[in-house]
Design a protein around this motif. Structure first.
Motif, PDB file in Angstrom:
ATOM      1  N   ILE A  70       6.677   2.871  13.506  1.00 27.28           N
ATOM      2  CA  ILE A  70       5.397   3.472  13.133  1.00 27.28           C
ATOM      3  C   ILE A  70       5.143   3.125  11.669  1.00 27.28           C
ATOM      4  O   ILE A  70       6.014   3.326  10.815  1.00 27.28           O
ATOM      5  CB  ILE A  70       5.387   5.005  13.315  1.00 27.28           C
ATOM      6  CG1 ILE A  70       5.592   5.365  14.784  1.00 27.28           C
ATOM      7  CG2 ILE A  70       4.068   5.586  12.811  1.00 27.28           C
ATOM      8  CD1 ILE A  70       5.582   6.855  15.054  1.00 27.28           C
ATOM      9  N   THR A  71       3.975   2.578  11.409  1.00 29.36           N
ATOM     10  CA  THR A  71       3.597   2.187  10.048  1.00 29.36           C
ATOM     11  C   THR A  71       2.484   3.095   9.549  1.00 29.36           C
ATOM     12  O   THR A  71       1.507   3.339  10.275  1.00 29.36           O
ATOM     13  CB  THR A  71       3.108   0.724  10.022  1.00 29.36           C
ATOM     14  OG1 THR A  71       4.139  -0.109  10.551  1.00 29.36           O
ATOM     15  CG2 THR A  71       2.768   0.276   8.608  1.00 29.36           C
ATOM     16  N   PHE A  72       2.626   3.588   8.324  1.00 25.57           N
ATOM     17  CA  PHE A  72       1.572   4.348   7.655  1.00 25.57           C
ATOM     18  C   PHE A  72       1.223   3.633   6.354  1.00 25.57           C
ATOM     19  O   PHE A  72       2.110   3.130   5.660  1.00 25.57           O
ATOM     20  CB  PHE A  72       2.031   5.772   7.314  1.00 25.57           C
ATOM     21  CG  PHE A  72       2.283   6.639   8.504  1.00 25.57           C
ATOM     22  CD1 PHE A  72       1.232   7.077   9.306  1.00 25.57           C
ATOM     23  CD2 PHE A  72       3.568   7.040   8.831  1.00 25.57           C
ATOM     24  CE1 PHE A  72       1.464   7.883  10.414  1.00 25.57           C
ATOM     25  CE2 PHE A  72       3.816   7.856   9.934  1.00 25.57           C
ATOM     26  CZ  PHE A  72       2.754   8.271  10.725  1.00 25.57           C
ATOM     27  N   ALA A  73      -0.053   3.598   6.018  1.00 30.30           N
ATOM     28  CA  ALA A  73      -0.493   3.012   4.743  1.00 30.30           C
ATOM     29  C   ALA A  73      -1.572   3.905   4.146  1.00 30.30           C
ATOM     30  O   ALA A  73      -2.336   4.546   4.878  1.00 30.30           O
ATOM     31  CB  ALA A  73      -1.041   1.607   4.952  1.00 30.30           C
ATOM     32  N   ALA A  74      -1.623   3.953   2.813  1.00 32.01           N
ATOM     33  CA  ALA A  74      -2.598   4.826   2.143  1.00 32.01           C
ATOM     34  C   ALA A  74      -2.883   4.287   0.738  1.00 32.01           C
ATOM     35  O   ALA A  74      -2.065   3.564   0.157  1.00 32.01           O
ATOM     36  CB  ALA A  74      -2.064   6.250   2.055  1.00 32.01           C
ATOM     37  N   PRO A  75      -4.041   4.676   0.183  1.00 29.25           N
ATOM     38  CA  PRO A  75      -4.343   4.305  -1.203  1.00 29.25           C
ATOM     39  C   PRO A  75      -3.554   5.184  -2.174  1.00 29.25           C
ATOM     40  O   PRO A  75      -3.265   6.339  -1.873  1.00 29.25           O
ATOM     41  CB  PRO A  75      -5.847   4.573  -1.317  1.00 29.25           C
ATOM     42  CG  PRO A  75      -6.120   5.646  -0.308  1.00 29.25           C
ATOM     43  CD  PRO A  75      -5.140   5.426   0.810  1.00 29.25           C
ATOM     44  N   ILE A  76      -3.202   4.620  -3.330  1.00 29.75           N
ATOM     45  CA  ILE A  76      -2.494   5.388  -4.368  1.00 29.75           C
ATOM     46  C   ILE A  76      -3.098   5.069  -5.737  1.00 29.75           C
ATOM     47  O   ILE A  76      -3.719   4.019  -5.914  1.00 29.75           O
ATOM     48  CB  ILE A  76      -0.986   5.057  -4.403  1.00 29.75           C
ATOM     49  CG1 ILE A  76      -0.756   3.533  -4.516  1.00 29.75           C
ATOM     50  CG2 ILE A  76      -0.271   5.638  -3.211  1.00 29.75           C
ATOM     51  CD1 ILE A  76       0.656   3.137  -4.886  1.00 29.75           C
ATOM     52  N   THR A  77      -2.890   5.978  -6.682  1.00 30.52           N
ATOM     53  CA  THR A  77      -3.368   5.738  -8.047  1.00 30.52           C
ATOM     54  C   THR A  77      -2.242   5.806  -9.073  1.00 30.52           C
ATOM     55  O   THR A  77      -2.461   5.568 -10.254  1.00 30.52           O
ATOM     56  CB  THR A  77      -4.462   6.748  -8.438  1.00 30.52           C
ATOM     57  OG1 THR A  77      -3.936   8.078  -8.292  1.00 30.52           O
ATOM     58  CG2 THR A  77      -5.702   6.592  -7.563  1.00 30.52           C
ATOM     59  N   SER A  78      -1.004   6.113  -8.610  1.00 28.42           N
ATOM     60  CA  SER A  78       0.133   6.189  -9.536  1.00 28.42           C
ATOM     61  C   SER A  78       1.433   6.021  -8.759  1.00 28.42           C
ATOM     62  O   SER A  78       1.475   6.288  -7.547  1.00 28.42           O
ATOM     63  CB  SER A  78       0.153   7.537 -10.260  1.00 28.42           C
ATOM     64  OG  SER A  78       0.466   8.571  -9.334  1.00 28.42           O
ATOM     65  N   ASP A 122      -4.199  -3.828  -3.191  1.00 26.51           N
ATOM     66  CA  ASP A 122      -3.616  -3.287  -4.415  1.00 26.51           C
ATOM     67  C   ASP A 122      -3.823  -1.779  -4.374  1.00 26.51           C
ATOM     68  O   ASP A 122      -4.652  -1.277  -3.624  1.00 26.51           O
ATOM     69  CB  ASP A 122      -4.304  -3.910  -5.639  1.00 26.51           C
ATOM     70  CG  ASP A 122      -3.505  -3.681  -6.928  1.00 26.51           C
ATOM     71  OD1 ASP A 122      -2.418  -3.062  -6.859  1.00 26.51           O
ATOM     72  OD2 ASP A 122      -3.977  -4.092  -7.995  1.00 26.51           O
ATOM     73  N   GLN A 123      -3.050  -1.062  -5.190  1.00 23.78           N
ATOM     74  CA  GLN A 123      -3.114   0.400  -5.213  1.00 23.78           C
ATOM     75  C   GLN A 123      -2.895   0.955  -3.799  1.00 23.78           C
ATOM     76  O   GLN A 123      -3.639   1.797  -3.307  1.00 23.78           O
ATOM     77  CB  GLN A 123      -4.458   0.878  -5.794  1.00 23.78           C
ATOM     78  CG  GLN A 123      -4.666   0.403  -7.223  1.00 23.78           C
ATOM     79  CD  GLN A 123      -5.943   0.908  -7.856  1.00 23.78           C
ATOM     80  OE1 GLN A 123      -6.584   1.824  -7.322  1.00 23.78           O
ATOM     81  NE2 GLN A 123      -6.314   0.342  -8.978  1.00 23.78           N
ATOM     82  N   VAL A 124      -1.823   0.429  -3.155  1.00 21.77           N
ATOM     83  CA  VAL A 124      -1.547   0.756  -1.751  1.00 21.77           C
ATOM     84  C   VAL A 124      -0.045   1.015  -1.578  1.00 21.77           C
ATOM     85  O   VAL A 124       0.780   0.350  -2.196  1.00 21.77           O
ATOM     86  CB  VAL A 124      -1.978  -0.420  -0.841  1.00 21.77           C
ATOM     87  CG1 VAL A 124      -1.417  -0.280   0.562  1.00 21.77           C
ATOM     88  CG2 VAL A 124      -3.496  -0.526  -0.780  1.00 21.77           C
ATOM     89  N   VAL A 125       0.277   1.989  -0.725  1.00 19.52           N
ATOM     90  CA  VAL A 125       1.659   2.240  -0.319  1.00 19.52           C
ATOM     91  C   VAL A 125       1.750   2.046   1.196  1.00 19.52           C
ATOM     92  O   VAL A 125       0.819   2.416   1.930  1.00 19.52           O
ATOM     93  CB  VAL A 125       2.129   3.664  -0.718  1.00 19.52           C
ATOM     94  CG1 VAL A 125       1.256   4.748  -0.096  1.00 19.52           C
ATOM     95  CG2 VAL A 125       3.594   3.887  -0.341  1.00 19.52           C
TER      96      VAL A 125
END
Length: 200
Positions: free
Chosen positions: A21-29, A84-87
């Protein structure tokens, strides 16, 4: 042109009896990336492998898989999708059949790729950090002009004399915005650059 994600997305697949199972989300730090990994990892799973990218900063982790077979392929997928800005976190439940190092790299990198391909993305615009002050009566119009220019208001603080604002505006829009703000304030509002660009 780099992209980030609009929100959380996921992708599931089974490869030779192992569940991924893969999860991805935006991040800022980096702290936000770590918090996401801790929040979404499944401690009952065999492996919780991940990577994140934030401008020039990046990290990846194989979480017990053979070195370079999980974290690096996930990071490569982030770069291949111009993100970019992604986990990205890939969780694996071992199904009893070994995949080999090539199979693992394909499974982790492939899951990350498919997840990011299907995600809603938004273009990352490089904005310049600015600050200015305005009178209370000018605030509503100033906010409207900043929004029309595609800029962001990162912070506002009220003082005895008015409002101090921290803005982020695309380079190409600064001159036009400055002219509009000078018009509405009879030249009192001046945009002043602060150090560093704000990619948001």
């Amino acid at each position: 042109m780099p992209f980030t994600l609009v929100g959380l997305c996921g992708y599931r697949e089974e490869i030779r009896k192992s569940r991924f199972i893969t999860f991805a989300a935006p991040i800022t730090s980096p702290a936000e990336a770590q918090a996401f990994i801790e929040q979404h990892s499944d401690l009952d799973a065999t492996h919780n492998c991940w990577a994140w990218k934030l401008g020039d900063q990046y990290r990846s982790n194989d979480d017990g898989e053979p070195g370079g077979t999980a974290g690096r392929p996930i990071l490569a997928a982030i770069e291949a999708q111009a993100c970019d800005q992604v986990v990205v976190l890939v969780i694996r439940w071992y199904g009893g059949i070994q995949l080999g190092t090539g199979g693992l790299a394909r499974a982790y990198g492939g899951g990350a790729n498919k997840c990011l391909q299907s995600a809603d993305k938004t273009e990352l615009i490089s904005r310049v950090a600015l600050h200015c002050t305005c009178a209370f009566a000018e605030l509503a119009l100033l906010k409207l002009r900043v929004a029309e220019s595609g800029g962001l208001i990162n912070n506002e603080s009220f003082t005895a004399n008015g409002v101090e604002l921290q803005l982020a505006v695309a380079e190409a829009q600064i001159q036009t915005l400055q002219a509009q703000l000078a018009d509405l304030s009879r030249g009192r509002i001046v945009l002043v650059r602060t150090d560093g660009a704000d990619n948001t």
